[in-house]
Design an enzyme around this catalytic site. Sequence first.
Site, PDB file in Angstrom:
ATOM      1  N   GLY A 254      48.672  21.409  49.573  1.00 40.15           N
ATOM      2  CA  GLY A 254      47.954  21.163  48.150  1.00 40.15           C
ATOM      3  C   GLY A 254      48.039  20.498  46.905  1.00 40.15           C
ATOM      4  N   GLU A 257      52.072  18.017  41.615  1.00 40.70           N
ATOM      5  CA  GLU A 257      52.269  17.293  39.890  1.00 40.70           C
ATOM      6  C   GLU A 257      52.487  16.179  39.277  1.00 40.70           C
ATOM      7  OE1 GLU A 257      53.861  19.660  42.293  1.00 40.70           O
ATOM      8  OE2 GLU A 257      56.037  19.796  41.030  1.00 40.70           O
ATOM      9  N   GLU A 291      49.304  22.622  38.548  1.00 40.88           N
ATOM     10  CA  GLU A 291      48.996  20.967  38.282  1.00 40.88           C
ATOM     11  C   GLU A 291      49.838  21.137  37.109  1.00 40.88           C
ATOM     12  OE1 GLU A 291      50.804  20.904  41.419  1.00 40.88           O
ATOM     13  OE2 GLU A 291      49.973  21.805  42.803  1.00 40.88           O
TER      14      GLU A 291
END
Length: 850
Positions: A254, A257, A291
């Site tokens: 998805g 970070e 994130e």
Amino acid sequence: MAKDTPQTFYLKDYTPFGYDVESVHLTFRLAPETTRVLSKIRFAPKPDAADKTFFLHGEELKLISAKLDGQEVTPELADGGLKCEVPSAPFTWEAEVEINPAGNTALEGLYMSNRMYCTQCEAEGFRKITYYPDRPDVMSTFTVRIEGDEPVMLSNGNPMGQGEGWAEWHDPWPKPAYLFALVAGDLVNHPGSFTTKSGKEVELNIWVRPGDEGKCAFGMETLKKSMKWDEDVYGLEYDLELFNIVAVDDFNMGAMENKGLNIFNSSCVLASPETSTDANFERIEAIIAHEYFHNWTGNRITCRDWFQLCLKEGLTVFRDAQFTADMRSEPVKRIDDVITLRARQFPEDNGPLAHPPRPEAFQEINNFYTATVYEKGAEVIGMLKRLVGDDNYYKALQLYFERHDGQACTIEDWLKVFEDATGRDLSQFKLWYSQAGTPRVKVSEDYADGTYTLTFEQSTPPTPGQPDKAPRVIPMAVGLLSPNGDEVRGTQVLELTDAKQSFTFDGLASKPVPSILREFSAPVILERETTNAERAFLLAHDTDPFNRWEAGNALAKETRVAMVLDGAAPDAAYLDALEKLVRDDEQDPAFRALVLSPPSQADIAQTLHERGYTPDPQKIYDAAETFTQTLAQQLETSLPRLYAATTVEGPYAPDAESAGKRALNGRILSLLTRLDGGEQAARQYASADNMTQQYAALGALMKAEKGEVQSQAFFDQWQDDRLVMDKWFALQIACAAPEKTAATAAALTKHPLFDMKNPNRFRAVFGALAGNHAGFHHASGEGYQLLAENLIALDSLNPQTTARMCAAFQTWKRYDAGRQSLIRAQLSRIAGTEGLSRDTNEMVTRILDA
Ligand SMILES: [Zn+2]
């Protein structure tokens, strides 16, 4: 040639790296097929290290040269890296390697997506960039120089300078290599800014391909809200001058970070009313927050090793769920999360892939980015918070950030801060991290002379490698209602610690109706004999919104199970209860939409399996159809009014209230379409000015096999938008009748816009195939065969996505002998593929071995 025996890694074997990394300097000379990476790394031997082996990970690298303190050396190339004799005093290691980003279809390390350079290093992708101790407990500061002719060249941290053909970056925060990131390409930015609570100005940017600038505003607002929320709720402030987000089309996950430079799958950041549904907006909001929250829970405090993955993921999922609950509706968020947990994590926990939130062995860590590590990991934190209370939870978190900032930690460190902050012994609670499987809690009750007794018995079925389980600490939130519907005991948390335990409630005028596992206070399966009349009572009277929904959900399941097993008609009392609820305008529309959404067919299959029956996917499908048709007929006279009343007028806004109304409106439309031949849906399709309504109308029409014209129109309108086209691919398969599902999916793989190398497109097609329960499990076996063929084809390009999608087969032992042998044949075929990746091999072996 014999197949390599894949290496298994064990938690118990952990040993620290023998060297500190004091600084890392990297220079990238970008070229699509021949990028050169020059590293200059300062190492210092740890005086107390037991193991002084100097081993650097490296995969798919062409070593050009290596130097120690400026002198050329010839390291020994070993499997998965290199070894070198090094001095016993601090030294400088230099290497030059060549890599091929354009040829990197696995999308790990440095690769190209639409002529843009980007990276994905978690978990072990950095070793495909240069030789390095690629493990999360090795942390260092990074200085990066990028040379190339790309207009925009980004890396972690703060910009140091840039000129014609170069840019330099420095990240002052020590980090593990998995948080390294680099992006270079023709990008435009949507700028913003945020002032932190201590008054520091932070420059914010969302970087996208030219043409996508109009889809960044929502993401930017969400980012600012996330920054503010983390300050308000956790006291955590951002720590660099700059925060960049980049949207990338080809991405396995998805989003990621990376410190100061988050890289997002474009589907998880780009949003506009015309191209995104309400569900997309909500997901984007959650992922941007997730994130961002990693900056503290993941980046400032990271994991010692990959077995501890849930330390950062469970906590960060828990935090993003809190955020969504605060931004939207707490009960609706909780219900959504439990639906997801049951759909994704329960099958994992109750099948061949079962593993604890902290696994103890793996071959390929990429296979452990699972619902158990993420979602169950978050549930465990929710239980901990419930057990210690809110004040103690935030006290413990504060201690966690003070004590461990800048460190690579373990679950033991995490639990220790709770023990120190609260004085509580958490040794039994820790079993949640080491035991796999979903506990079953059997409830029985007794009432005499004003005293009501609840008795709980817990047990957990065997899982691979764990035949016996010890009792766990289970927080059981319970309330009691009197027969007239008043709450006579508010929610109280009972702590289950023994295999069997009783709790009494005194001074009750009559036998109460219990509301058990309120807010879904623990990820368990409750087993209790009860009646539909009691469920209907709770649906009408429970003060806990989650349990009201749960009562409705249980009623829906019971009626569907009875329809499948006995050919019963849909339960009339349940239909009446639904009708009453859907017409009750006092109730939150989002809640009504959830109650109106039937349990999934996979959920019914799992329920039947748990009760000792072999689920027949076609019968489950037929029961669902009959039920929905009957419901539509029952509501016939009210549907047009309800449709009108729930239609949201005016310009589109993605807020929770409007989205809830649209969700209910979409449910009403799908019922209406069963009765009016698609008239209303066609009108809605023609007039919709936003994707939510357009997509809902198209779905209703396609489900009724009346959407051919609109499907073509949708394609014509959106064929240049990759994200909307993903929806078009998926919807056709999701809406196909069981006997047509595999053929529909097969035809779409021949479509000119089908692109196997794009994970979003692959998942759109095959995720929808696996998600169409009756279609995928059609007795012909065509669904199984099509998926297997495509997984085999994808494996040589992208092992990570292939391996994850193998999970579609994990429930195979639920089904009849015929389907089992069809699935076994396909799994064996995948397993026998020449050159199968380590990722896929591990998954298929685990599924087959069960
Ligand atoms: Zn995460």
